[in-house]
Write a protein that holds these residues in place. Structure first.
Motif, PDB file in Angstrom:
ATOM      1  N   ASP A  11       6.342  19.836   5.526  1.00  0.00           N
ATOM      2  CA  ASP A  11       7.761  19.798   5.146  1.00  0.00           C
ATOM      3  C   ASP A  11       8.178  18.423   4.626  1.00  0.00           C
ATOM      4  O   ASP A  11       9.275  17.951   4.857  1.00  0.00           O
ATOM      5  N   THR A  12       7.271  17.804   3.883  1.00  0.00           N
ATOM      6  CA  THR A  12       7.566  16.510   3.263  1.00  0.00           C
ATOM      7  C   THR A  12       8.506  16.691   2.068  1.00  0.00           C
ATOM      8  O   THR A  12       8.396  17.650   1.329  1.00  0.00           O
ATOM      9  N   VAL A  13       9.398  15.712   1.920  1.00  0.00           N
ATOM     10  CA  VAL A  13      10.302  15.670   0.774  1.00  0.00           C
ATOM     11  C   VAL A  13       9.953  14.436  -0.058  1.00  0.00           C
ATOM     12  O   VAL A  13       9.520  13.426   0.493  1.00  0.00           O
ATOM     13  N   ALA A  14      10.117  14.520  -1.364  1.00  0.00           N
ATOM     14  CA  ALA A  14       9.948  13.345  -2.222  1.00  0.00           C
ATOM     15  C   ALA A  14      11.284  13.032  -2.885  1.00  0.00           C
ATOM     16  O   ALA A  14      11.978  13.941  -3.352  1.00  0.00           O
ATOM     17  N   LEU A  15      11.633  11.753  -2.904  1.00  0.00           N
ATOM     18  CA  LEU A  15      12.870  11.328  -3.554  1.00  0.00           C
ATOM     19  C   LEU A  15      12.531  10.420  -4.727  1.00  0.00           C
ATOM     20  O   LEU A  15      11.829   9.422  -4.571  1.00  0.00           O
ATOM     21  N   ALA A  16      13.005  10.806  -5.906  1.00  0.00           N
ATOM     22  CA  ALA A  16      12.764  10.006  -7.110  1.00  0.00           C
ATOM     23  C   ALA A  16      14.036   9.260  -7.476  1.00  0.00           C
ATOM     24  O   ALA A  16      15.099   9.860  -7.638  1.00  0.00           O
ATOM     25  N   TYR A  17      13.933   7.943  -7.575  1.00  0.00           N
ATOM     26  CA  TYR A  17      15.070   7.124  -7.994  1.00  0.00           C
ATOM     27  C   TYR A  17      15.105   7.051  -9.513  1.00  0.00           C
ATOM     28  O   TYR A  17      14.056   6.944 -10.161  1.00  0.00           O
ATOM     29  N   LEU A  18      16.291   7.100 -10.063  1.00  0.00           N
ATOM     30  CA  LEU A  18      16.428   6.772 -11.471  1.00  0.00           C
ATOM     31  C   LEU A  18      17.848   6.313 -11.744  1.00  0.00           C
ATOM     32  O   LEU A  18      18.730   6.469 -10.891  1.00  0.00           O
ATOM     33  N   GLU A  50       0.849  -1.193   0.000  1.00  0.00           N
ATOM     34  CA  GLU A  50       0.000   0.000   0.000  1.00  0.00           C
ATOM     35  C   GLU A  50       0.881   1.238   0.000  1.00  0.00           C
ATOM     36  O   GLU A  50       1.504   1.554   1.014  1.00  0.00           O
ATOM     37  N   PRO A  51       0.937   1.951  -1.108  1.00  0.00           N
ATOM     38  CA  PRO A  51       1.854   3.095  -1.205  1.00  0.00           C
ATOM     39  C   PRO A  51       1.656   4.131  -0.096  1.00  0.00           C
ATOM     40  O   PRO A  51       2.635   4.620   0.471  1.00  0.00           O
ATOM     41  N   ARG A  52       0.418   4.438   0.225  1.00  0.00           N
ATOM     42  CA  ARG A  52       0.196   5.495   1.232  1.00  0.00           C
ATOM     43  C   ARG A  52       0.680   5.076   2.622  1.00  0.00           C
ATOM     44  O   ARG A  52       1.068   5.908   3.416  1.00  0.00           O
ATOM     45  N   ARG A  53       0.606   3.792   2.903  1.00  0.00           N
ATOM     46  CA  ARG A  53       1.009   3.307   4.216  1.00  0.00           C
ATOM     47  C   ARG A  53       2.512   3.484   4.413  1.00  0.00           C
ATOM     48  O   ARG A  53       2.982   3.764   5.510  1.00  0.00           O
ATOM     49  N   HIS A  54       3.254   3.320   3.344  1.00  0.00           N
ATOM     50  CA  HIS A  54       4.722   3.366   3.448  1.00  0.00           C
ATOM     51  C   HIS A  54       5.318   4.624   2.819  1.00  0.00           C
ATOM     52  O   HIS A  54       6.530   4.767   2.776  1.00  0.00           O
ATOM     53  N   PHE A  55       4.469   5.495   2.296  1.00  0.00           N
ATOM     54  CA  PHE A  55       4.961   6.665   1.563  1.00  0.00           C
ATOM     55  C   PHE A  55       5.956   6.227   0.487  1.00  0.00           C
ATOM     56  O   PHE A  55       7.028   6.803   0.320  1.00  0.00           O
ATOM     57  N   ALA A  56       5.570   5.184  -0.211  1.00  0.00           N
ATOM     58  CA  ALA A  56       6.403   4.647  -1.286  1.00  0.00           C
ATOM     59  C   ALA A  56       5.491   4.338  -2.475  1.00  0.00           C
ATOM     60  O   ALA A  56       4.599   3.507  -2.371  1.00  0.00           O
ATOM     61  N   ALA A  71       5.446  16.356  -4.041  1.00  0.00           N
ATOM     62  CA  ALA A  71       6.211  17.311  -3.235  1.00  0.00           C
ATOM     63  C   ALA A  71       5.579  18.704  -3.290  1.00  0.00           C
ATOM     64  O   ALA A  71       5.473  19.395  -2.273  1.00  0.00           O
ATOM     65  N   TYR A  72       5.159  19.097  -4.482  1.00  0.00           N
ATOM     66  CA  TYR A  72       4.559  20.427  -4.612  1.00  0.00           C
ATOM     67  C   TYR A  72       3.235  20.496  -3.852  1.00  0.00           C
ATOM     68  O   TYR A  72       2.916  21.511  -3.221  1.00  0.00           O
ATOM     69  N   ALA A 125      10.185  22.860  -5.861  1.00  0.00           N
ATOM     70  CA  ALA A 125       9.550  21.724  -5.185  1.00  0.00           C
ATOM     71  C   ALA A 125      10.590  20.960  -4.361  1.00  0.00           C
ATOM     72  O   ALA A 125      11.737  20.808  -4.784  1.00  0.00           O
ATOM     73  N   PRO A 126      10.197  20.490  -3.164  1.00  0.00           N
ATOM     74  CA  PRO A 126      11.128  19.756  -2.304  1.00  0.00           C
ATOM     75  C   PRO A 126      11.342  18.327  -2.800  1.00  0.00           C
ATOM     76  O   PRO A 126      10.796  17.372  -2.251  1.00  0.00           O
ATOM     77  N   VAL A 127      12.143  18.207  -3.852  1.00  0.00           N
ATOM     78  CA  VAL A 127      12.365  16.907  -4.491  1.00  0.00           C
ATOM     79  C   VAL A 127      13.859  16.631  -4.566  1.00  0.00           C
ATOM     80  O   VAL A 127      14.660  17.539  -4.779  1.00  0.00           O
ATOM     81  N   ILE A 128      14.214  15.375  -4.378  1.00  0.00           N
ATOM     82  CA  ILE A 128      15.587  14.928  -4.616  1.00  0.00           C
ATOM     83  C   ILE A 128      15.550  13.943  -5.778  1.00  0.00           C
ATOM     84  O   ILE A 128      14.816  12.953  -5.729  1.00  0.00           O
ATOM     85  N   PHE A 129      16.285  14.257  -6.825  1.00  0.00           N
ATOM     86  CA  PHE A 129      16.443  13.320  -7.937  1.00  0.00           C
ATOM     87  C   PHE A 129      17.713  12.538  -7.654  1.00  0.00           C
ATOM     88  O   PHE A 129      18.806  13.109  -7.625  1.00  0.00           O
ATOM     89  N   PHE A 130      17.558  11.254  -7.408  1.00  0.00           N
ATOM     90  CA  PHE A 130      18.691  10.436  -6.981  1.00  0.00           C
ATOM     91  C   PHE A 130      19.040   9.451  -8.094  1.00  0.00           C
ATOM     92  O   PHE A 130      18.342   8.457  -8.296  1.00  0.00           O
TER      93      PHE A 130
END
Lengths: 369, 326
Positions: free
Chosen positions: A161-168, A128-134, A152-153, A190-195
């Motif tokens: 103050d939530t951050v989102a991290l995108a894997y690529l 469940e994505p919402r349960r794990h914030f994934a 994030a926006y 937007a508070p995003v990290i592109f990783f």
């Protein structure tokens, strides 16, 4: 009043050279002028997670051979990136994984059996994505990076103050969606990290055929986004750089593009033959930079890890893998085929109802046989 | 007497949605201070602020992808693809993500978002400004596809679309943006998924939607002189498709023509014709006919009248329905 020139602004966006590193391949520690070494407890936690991550990854590869998984893209060699990125964030920060982020998801606390659900062919996203914030593991490359910007926006609009991290991966930096995502993130701060886990190959295609850029992190400057480079096999450096980017994002400083230098030790998936495109000598040089061995050497040498603790971590890894193995081999509860129609739309159309009836009748007839 | 255009009705719908629900946000290209190239978002930024209606970078995949992310995280975005063909860069986001997210997550994440697509031709537009892309969307499981043809429907169907918890492709016929009504906008109309009988008739069912509805009504009027009493059905939404209204009409009349501006091959019109064949075979007095655009790239403005379905083409199709046998 100080005037910032374009050249000054541009140079402030450029990544570190060489990549940020705290623990080298021999396990020796180095200080960094800009970043702080994570705390000893954080590194012990990271080591425990690395031991579990590697073992579950190996277990998953075994499950493919046993016919339990359709396919498995191994994380071996990239565990420091996956674990460091999760440990650097809060449990309520959103992750947007690709299909190679099994170890990241397990570190987030998702049940490994649920993580492997997609690869088992059970359901598209087993947790469940919402349960794990994934978010679900995504196979169309870079498409999820723009979702990270939207999440994030949305948080930013609500003053959270939530951050989102995108894997690529390195290959995905060639996809248009990555460029649209990082551009949007820059414009909206937007508070995003592109990783980016630069493991040097997009299946078989080497990095030199993806880009002529000095580094992948340099791509940030074109979007007004700060780039950073990190040794992706040094979990201490990964944690530190991502923590710093997350702090900046929470404080309203906008997105960061982080390129981690790492290597996929296994083939792309079990269906791939890596000997067709890379030589054993290259693999061996990366074997010497192994993220798990390196941290172990450092912790042992610095007296932070003793045999007792090692045994405890190994037991924990054994317990997790044994649980995965047992549940897979015992047979997981099947999802009824009738559920295929349950999640297409909130309210099924008449046409969907009619097709669902057809399938239900077929299943009933099979049951009577 | 005060009149309202379709563009104004859509604008009113967005205003009312923004006023009633803080979670609604409107964004896209030129939708802010300019108010959209068709003025559908006119005044929204001034009235509701830049956080509620804002311009984005010029990138459609980014716009839809960001809407997906915002919808995942509590908002109800309404985005604009400036012209139909410019929505195609977002196609991967629409098909691979917007349409599939509910299913991928086993129902735990729904995406309440509306993608407004100014669509169709008939406006003398240059290439890439006049496409009819509804078949791509209607073909994709997981999308609602809404196709208003009247000013009143434009208002109520857009409001209803914003209220849905699924992604909606909202098709706005460009050549009807300035069509008018002198009626007050209704608070509520028929729901999405219910077709409207725009003109009742005994002899032929003419089934259509969106941009072609006015043409269908014109053709029905012209058919009176030929002695044919044509029933005109406006589908109003393509997904869900109101098959019941269509089949009831065809069973009554025994003859059917399906009219749409999009190229006919593998089209929504083909789907409707096939369903009539499957459901109404024993009531049919003649094969179902389709009147559609040709399977050619949308023509340059000076030739578009050769492409677009016309009253004559509709009447020719009606004339071809084996009247001599009945």
């Amino acid at each position: 009043m100080s005037v910032t020139t374009i050249a000054e602004m541009a140079s402030s966006l450029l990544p570190s050279d060489p990549p940020v590193q705290f623990i080298d391949e021999h396990g020796d520690q180095h200080a960094h002028e800009r970043y702080e070494m994570p705390s000893p407890q954080t590194l012990l936690d990271a080591y425990a997670a690395l031991v579990v991550g590697r073992r579950v990854d190996q277990q998953a590869t075994t499950l493919v051979r046993q016919g339990q998984l359709a396919v498995y893209p191994s994380s071996q060699g990239q565990e420091a990136c996956q674990i460091g990125s999760v440990l650097a964030l809060r449990p309520t920060d959103w992750l947007f994984p690709t299909y190679r982020e099994s170890v990241a998801l397990i570190t987030r606390g998702v049940d490994p059996v649920e993580v492997l659900s997609m690869l088992r062919g059970e359901w598209h996203c087993g947790y469940e994505p919402r349960r794990h914030f994934a978010a679900p593991q995504t196979t169309p490359l870079a498409t999820q990076t723009i979702h990270a910007v939207g999440v994030a926006y949305a948080a930013q609009l609500r003053d959270e103050d939530t951050v989102a991290l995108a894997y690529l991966g390195d290959g995905a930096t060639s996809e248009g969606d990555f460029h649209e995502a990082i551009n949007f993130a820059g414009v909206f701060k937007a508070p995003v990290i592109f990783f980016v886990q630069n493991n040097h190959y997009a299946i078989s295609v080497p990095l030199a055929k993806q880009t002529a850029a000095p580094s992948l992190a340099h791509k940030g400057i074109g979007y007004g986004v700060r780039g950073e480079r990190v040794d992706g096999n040094d979990v201490a450096a990964v944690i530190s750089v991502i923590s710093d980017a997350a702090d900046r994002a929470r404080a309203g400083g906008g997105p960061t593009l982080i390129e981690a230098h790492t290597y996929r030790m296994a083939a792309h998936t079990n269906a791939d033959d890596a000997t067709r495109y890379r030589i054993q000598e290259e693999v061996q040089t990366w074997q010497d930079k192994d993220p798990v061995d390196r941290l172990r050497t450092y912790l042992r040498t610095s007296g932070q890890l003793n045999e007792e603790k090692e045994a405890e971590f190994a037991d924990r890894a054994d317990a997790v893998t044994a649980d995965v193995r047992t549940r897979f081999l015992a047979g997981l509860p099947p999802i009824p085929p009738s559920e295929l129609f349950a999640h297409v739309l909130a309210a099924p159309t008449p046409q969907l109802r009619s097709q669902a009836d057809q399938l239900r009748a077929e299943l009933a007839a099979e049951g009577e046989e | 007497m005060a009149t309202t255009t379709m563009s104004e009705a859509l604008n009113q719908a967005l205003q009312d949605c923004l006023a009633e629900d803080d979670r609604v946000v409107v964004f896209g290209e030129d939708v802010g201070p300019l108010g959209g190239v068709f003025r559908v978002t006119d005044g929204l930024t001034a009235k509701f602020g830049e956080e509620r209606c804002f311009d984005t970078p010029l990138a459609e995949s980014g716009i839809v992808g960001m809407a997906i992310g915002m919808a995942m995280n509590g908002f109800r975005p309404v985005v604009e693809m400036q012209f139909d063909a410019f929505g195609l860069p977002a196609f991967d986001q629409v098909v691979s993500h917007a349409a599939k997210y509910r299913n991928r997550t086993r129902g735990t994440i729904s995406l309440p978002l509306v993608i407004r697509v100014p669509t169709n031709g008939g406006i003398g537009g240059l290439e890439h400004h006049c496409d009819s892309s509804e078949a791509y969307y209607a073909h994709t499981p997981g999308l609602i596809v809404v196709a208003p043809s009247t000013v009143e429907d434009a208002y109520t169907l857009l409001r209803d679309s914003v209220a849905l918890d699924d992604p909606v492709i909202f098709l706005e016929p460009k050549h009807l943006y300035w069509s008018k009504t002198d009626q007050e906008l209704p608070r509520q109309g028929d729901p999405i998924g219910q077709a409207a009988v725009r003109r009742s008739g005994r002899d032929v069912s003419l089934i259509t939607y969106g941009s072609s509805v006015p043409l269908a009504l014109e053709a029905a009027d012209a058919a009176v002189e030929e002695g044919w009493d044509v029933e005109v059905i406006d589908l109003r939404s393509l997904v869900p498709l109101d098959e019941a209204t269509v089949t009831a009409s065809v069973r009554k009349t025994g003859r059917a023509v399906v009219l749409a501006e999009a190229p006919g091959f593998a089209s929504v019109a083909s789907e409707i014709a096939a369903r009539i064949g499957e459901e109404c075979f024993h009531s049919l007095l003649a094969p179902v006919r389709r009147v559609t655009g040709f399977n050619i790239p949308y023509p340059p403005p000076k030739l578009e009248n050769n492409y677009l379905p016309s009253v004559d083409r509709v009447l020719d199709a009606v004339a071809d329905l084996q009247w001599e046998d009945s």
